[in-house]
Design a protein around this motif. Structure first.
Motif, mmCIF file in Angstrom:
data_model
loop_
_atom_site.group_PDB
_atom_site.id
_atom_site.type_symbol
_atom_site.label_atom_id
_atom_site.label_comp_id
_atom_site.label_asym_id
_atom_site.label_seq_id
_atom_site.Cartn_x
_atom_site.Cartn_y
_atom_site.Cartn_z
ATOM 1 N N ASN A 1 38.477 37.738 41.940
ATOM 2 C CA ASN A 1 39.768 37.047 41.932
ATOM 3 C C ASN A 1 40.606 37.317 40.680
ATOM 4 N N VAL A 2 40.347 38.407 39.979
ATOM 5 C CA VAL A 2 41.164 38.814 38.838
ATOM 6 C C VAL A 2 41.730 40.191 39.159
ATOM 7 N N ARG A 3 43.048 40.216 39.375
ATOM 8 C CA ARG A 3 43.698 41.472 39.743
ATOM 9 C C ARG A 3 44.779 41.805 38.729
ATOM 10 N N VAL A 4 44.869 43.087 38.394
ATOM 11 C CA VAL A 4 45.887 43.567 37.459
ATOM 12 C C VAL A 4 46.604 44.756 38.085
ATOM 13 N N ARG A 5 47.862 44.906 37.706
ATOM 14 C CA ARG A 5 48.625 46.069 38.144
ATOM 15 C C ARG A 5 48.561 47.125 37.051
#
Length: 112
Positions: free
Chosen positions: A88-92
């Protein structure tokens, strides 16, 4: 008398055009060696990286330039992707900052 002797020794105005070409050979040799040792490998590495970045798909495990390891969850556009680096940790991330693709996976099908 002395001036003619020095002019002949230095190659003066009667110097052959072949002498000048012979002096340029070492410089040409250095340029050829520099091309094969520096420029050509760098161009090959850039081409390989461009192919790697172009062929990334959702589900691939990748390493970023900063050392983050994550899984591609979404391709935002041609310049950005979304990585999941923890549950549940998303980065662009910009596509150009991807250093390596650790594992290629089958394309993930979108769920309806």
């Amino acid at each position: 008398m002395f001036t003619s002797a020095f002019a002949q020794a230095a190659g003066g105005p009667q110097g052959a055009p072949g002498d000048m070409l012979l002096q340029l050979v070492p410089f040409a040799l250095i340029l050829v060696i520099m091309y094969f040792l520096i420029i050509r490998p760098q161009q090959k590495r850039a081409k390989d990286h461009a192919d790697l970045v172009k062929n990334m798909r959702r589900g691939d495990s990748v390493v970023t330039n900063g050392g983050l390891i994550g899984k591609i969850t979404r391709v935002v556009d041609e310049n950005e992707i979304e990585l999941e680096i923890a549950p549940n940790v998303r980065v662009r991330v910009a596509r150009g900052m991807i250093t390596d693709v650790r594992s290629k996976s089958e394309p993930v099908k979108d769920q309806a």
